[in-house]
Motif scaffolding. Sequence first.
Motif, PDB file in Angstrom:
ATOM      1  N   GLN A 147      56.333   8.113  26.790  1.00 23.52           N
ATOM      2  CA  GLN A 147      57.606   8.244  27.867  1.00 23.52           C
ATOM      3  C   GLN A 147      57.701   9.677  28.337  1.00 23.52           C
ATOM      4  O   GLN A 147      58.063   9.843  29.555  1.00 23.52           O
ATOM      5  CB  GLN A 147      58.740   7.401  27.125  1.00 23.52           C
ATOM      6  N   PHE A 148      57.730  10.215  27.190  1.00 20.35           N
ATOM      7  CA  PHE A 148      58.110  11.968  27.380  1.00 20.35           C
ATOM      8  C   PHE A 148      57.080  12.531  28.453  1.00 20.35           C
ATOM      9  O   PHE A 148      57.419  13.079  29.445  1.00 20.35           O
ATOM     10  CB  PHE A 148      58.208  12.775  26.090  1.00 20.35           C
ATOM     11  N   THR A 149      55.664  12.308  28.184  1.00 17.83           N
ATOM     12  CA  THR A 149      54.896  12.790  29.269  1.00 17.83           C
ATOM     13  C   THR A 149      54.804  12.396  30.564  1.00 17.83           C
ATOM     14  O   THR A 149      54.574  12.704  31.583  1.00 17.83           O
ATOM     15  CB  THR A 149      53.170  12.633  28.789  1.00 17.83           C
ATOM     16  N   GLN A 150      54.902  10.949  30.498  1.00 17.99           N
ATOM     17  CA  GLN A 150      55.279  10.562  31.932  1.00 17.99           C
ATOM     18  C   GLN A 150      56.461  10.984  32.786  1.00 17.99           C
ATOM     19  O   GLN A 150      56.184  11.165  33.838  1.00 17.99           O
ATOM     20  CB  GLN A 150      55.384   8.752  31.643  1.00 17.99           C
ATOM     21  N   GLY A 151      57.520  11.427  31.999  1.00 19.14           N
ATOM     22  CA  GLY A 151      58.591  11.902  32.510  1.00 19.14           C
ATOM     23  C   GLY A 151      58.427  13.230  33.202  1.00 19.14           C
ATOM     24  O   GLY A 151      58.879  13.725  34.247  1.00 19.14           O
ATOM     25  N   ILE A 152      57.637  13.894  32.279  1.00 17.50           N
ATOM     26  CA  ILE A 152      57.230  15.033  32.897  1.00 17.50           C
ATOM     27  C   ILE A 152      56.483  15.137  34.241  1.00 17.50           C
ATOM     28  O   ILE A 152      56.554  15.802  35.124  1.00 17.50           O
ATOM     29  CB  ILE A 152      56.279  16.050  31.768  1.00 17.50           C
ATOM     30  N   GLU A 153      55.371  14.123  33.992  1.00 16.97           N
ATOM     31  CA  GLU A 153      54.754  13.849  35.403  1.00 16.97           C
ATOM     32  C   GLU A 153      55.420  13.396  36.495  1.00 16.97           C
ATOM     33  O   GLU A 153      55.018  13.962  37.656  1.00 16.97           O
ATOM     34  CB  GLU A 153      53.574  12.716  34.918  1.00 16.97           C
ATOM     35  N   MET A 154      56.500  12.715  36.330  1.00 14.79           N
ATOM     36  CA  MET A 154      57.418  12.051  37.351  1.00 14.79           C
ATOM     37  C   MET A 154      58.083  13.419  37.812  1.00 14.79           C
ATOM     38  O   MET A 154      58.159  13.765  39.127  1.00 14.79           O
ATOM     39  CB  MET A 154      58.426  11.547  37.067  1.00 14.79           C
ATOM     40  N   ALA A 155      58.628  14.431  37.105  1.00 14.81           N
ATOM     41  CA  ALA A 155      59.376  15.448  37.435  1.00 14.81           C
ATOM     42  C   ALA A 155      58.637  16.572  38.317  1.00 14.81           C
ATOM     43  O   ALA A 155      59.317  17.377  38.943  1.00 14.81           O
ATOM     44  CB  ALA A 155      60.268  16.029  36.160  1.00 14.81           C
ATOM     45  N   TYR A 156      57.261  16.674  37.945  1.00 13.94           N
ATOM     46  CA  TYR A 156      56.677  17.590  38.356  1.00 13.94           C
ATOM     47  C   TYR A 156      55.575  17.115  39.233  1.00 13.94           C
ATOM     48  O   TYR A 156      54.602  17.579  39.787  1.00 13.94           O
ATOM     49  CB  TYR A 156      55.659  18.154  37.131  1.00 13.94           C
ATOM     50  N   ALA A 157      55.747  15.827  39.809  1.00 15.88           N
ATOM     51  CA  ALA A 157      55.057  15.258  40.984  1.00 15.88           C
ATOM     52  C   ALA A 157      54.999  15.948  42.317  1.00 15.88           C
ATOM     53  O   ALA A 157      53.911  16.352  42.727  1.00 15.88           O
ATOM     54  CB  ALA A 157      55.465  13.793  41.244  1.00 15.88           C
ATOM     55  N   HIS A 158      55.977  16.429  42.643  1.00 11.51           N
ATOM     56  CA  HIS A 158      55.866  17.118  43.881  1.00 11.51           C
ATOM     57  C   HIS A 158      55.356  18.530  43.627  1.00 11.51           C
ATOM     58  O   HIS A 158      54.482  19.265  44.349  1.00 11.51           O
ATOM     59  CB  HIS A 158      57.588  17.434  44.440  1.00 11.51           C
ATOM     60  N   ASP A 159      55.638  19.418  42.614  1.00  6.88           N
ATOM     61  CA  ASP A 159      54.931  20.419  42.370  1.00  6.88           C
ATOM     62  C   ASP A 159      53.335  20.489  42.337  1.00  6.88           C
ATOM     63  O   ASP A 159      52.570  21.273  42.752  1.00  6.88           O
ATOM     64  CB  ASP A 159      55.449  20.947  40.879  1.00  6.88           C
ATOM     65  N   TYR A 160      52.764  19.189  41.544  1.00  9.75           N
ATOM     66  CA  TYR A 160      51.481  18.962  41.569  1.00  9.75           C
ATOM     67  C   TYR A 160      50.747  19.111  43.074  1.00  9.75           C
ATOM     68  O   TYR A 160      49.794  19.918  43.387  1.00  9.75           O
ATOM     69  CB  TYR A 160      51.192  17.663  40.776  1.00  9.75           C
ATOM     70  N   VAL A 161      51.355  18.553  44.050  1.00 10.80           N
ATOM     71  CA  VAL A 161      51.182  18.289  45.274  1.00 10.80           C
ATOM     72  C   VAL A 161      51.290  19.532  46.200  1.00 10.80           C
ATOM     73  O   VAL A 161      50.102  20.031  46.763  1.00 10.80           O
ATOM     74  CB  VAL A 161      52.066  17.335  46.160  1.00 10.80           C
ATOM     75  N   PHE A 162      52.519  20.343  45.836  1.00  7.71           N
ATOM     76  CA  PHE A 162      52.646  21.442  46.611  1.00  7.71           C
ATOM     77  C   PHE A 162      51.326  22.591  46.214  1.00  7.71           C
ATOM     78  O   PHE A 162      50.815  23.197  46.788  1.00  7.71           O
ATOM     79  CB  PHE A 162      53.761  22.014  46.057  1.00  7.71           C
ATOM     80  N   ARG A 163      50.934  22.432  44.825  1.00 10.38           N
ATOM     81  CA  ARG A 163      50.043  23.671  44.168  1.00 10.38           C
ATOM     82  C   ARG A 163      48.612  23.150  44.691  1.00 10.38           C
ATOM     83  O   ARG A 163      47.957  24.057  45.180  1.00 10.38           O
ATOM     84  CB  ARG A 163      50.033  23.510  42.935  1.00 10.38           C
ATOM     85  N   ASN A 164      48.340  21.912  44.888  1.00 16.56           N
ATOM     86  CA  ASN A 164      47.107  21.556  45.506  1.00 16.56           C
ATOM     87  C   ASN A 164      46.909  21.931  46.902  1.00 16.56           C
ATOM     88  O   ASN A 164      45.863  22.244  47.349  1.00 16.56           O
ATOM     89  CB  ASN A 164      46.900  19.872  45.229  1.00 16.56           C
ATOM     90  N   GLU A 165      48.242  21.708  47.805  1.00 19.74           N
ATOM     91  CA  GLU A 165      47.880  21.714  49.133  1.00 19.74           C
ATOM     92  C   GLU A 165      47.822  23.510  49.290  1.00 19.74           C
ATOM     93  O   GLU A 165      47.363  23.745  50.213  1.00 19.74           O
ATOM     94  CB  GLU A 165      49.077  21.395  49.721  1.00 19.74           C
ATOM     95  N   HIS A 166      48.287  24.246  48.678  1.00 22.70           N
ATOM     96  CA  HIS A 166      48.336  25.651  48.638  1.00 22.70           C
ATOM     97  C   HIS A 166      47.074  26.412  48.072  1.00 22.70           C
ATOM     98  O   HIS A 166      46.345  27.177  48.844  1.00 22.70           O
ATOM     99  CB  HIS A 166      49.418  26.352  47.743  1.00 22.70           C
ATOM    100  N   HIS A 167      46.528  25.968  46.783  1.00 23.06           N
ATOM    101  CA  HIS A 167      45.577  26.441  46.333  1.00 23.06           C
ATOM    102  C   HIS A 167      43.925  25.676  46.566  1.00 23.06           C
ATOM    103  O   HIS A 167      42.910  26.271  46.215  1.00 23.06           O
ATOM    104  CB  HIS A 167      45.731  26.768  44.995  1.00 23.06           C
ATOM    105  N   GLY A 168      44.132  24.385  46.790  1.00 22.25           N
ATOM    106  CA  GLY A 168      43.159  23.611  46.524  1.00 22.25           C
ATOM    107  C   GLY A 168      42.510  22.807  45.648  1.00 22.25           C
ATOM    108  O   GLY A 168      43.179  23.352  44.474  1.00 22.25           O
TER     109      GLY A 168
END
Length: 352
Positions: A147-168
């Motif tokens: 549950q804890f790691t799933q919560g991190i993934e939810m909280a950082y979902a936008h960050d993951y996408v932004f970094r991928n769009e920026h860096h590839g």
Amino acid sequence: MKILIRIVIALSIFGIASWVLIQVPSVQDRLLVTAFTAIGSASDNLPKEDALSAAVCGSRSPIPSPGRAETCILVAAGDDLFVVDIGDGSNQNLRSWNIDFRDIEAVLITHLHSDHIADLPGLHQNAWVIGERNTKLKVFGPEGVDQFTQGIEMAYAHDYVFRNEHHGDAIAPLEYAGFDTKVIDLNNPVIFDDGDLKITAFKVVHEPIEPALGFKFEYKGRSLVITGDTSYTKSVIDNSMNVDVLFHEAQANHMLAVMEKSLRTRGADLLATVLDDITTYHTTLIEAAEIANKANVKKLVFYHLTPAPRNYIQEIMFVRGVNEVRKEWTLVEDGTLLILPVGSEEIVVSNM
């Protein structure tokens, strides 16, 4: 007198020349490169020879102590790295040591108190971005860790996408963002075994936390145990029999009593009550020394220090009475490193 005057003049000329030089951009650039080159790395400080080793990336409890991060131990078995707990500030220590995050096989969580998990999001980012990993970061822990790691993934979902769009994908591949989380089943306590390294989880007593875990590492004839947070319990003795090193949490209740009394005189009753509460589910240094003696441990190491000493006087207070029970022990700081060379009985205590 003339010699003294000449020395003063020479030093003055040197000082002026140095000041002039550091104003030059190319000199500044060169100094910056030199500074970065001089930063020590874990690959420089961890043993080159085959060994089981442990570096303290966080030595304190939630009670603040300057220069110390919350609980974290980096275990190296040969070239493989494991992080046991990852409290606040500990990820910065790992980064300052230039850890190669590609070599981290897994993060092992003893229990879900904040001072043992707070820096997991940052550790994940380091392992993911430019980590050149081809797997998600593995996390092992007690019930609730998923549950804890799933919560991190939810909280950082936008960050993951932004970094991928920026860096590839080459730098921040979405495929490997997040965690591969395993809830530990104590009916099958061996969580890693490749023939050379075996890691076994065991239950400790940290009520009302249920379950709380300790971990035993066995590598080519060398061994160490990390208790996590626990009160005095036979399971630590049973799982630490004849090990080379026992990392045992350590709490100085006599110091907490003084702090509690001071807080109550200042009207800080809520904080004073918290200090009183925590005396019921931790282990004192003398109790830890007794456990080490009963388990025939070669080296006892105190960590998760509560309250972590801030100066020499507090350190003397912290270890009061320990030598009457056991002479052989080590009190850690952030960066304390223990090396257990394979094929030897030697235990080397050093620093990162």
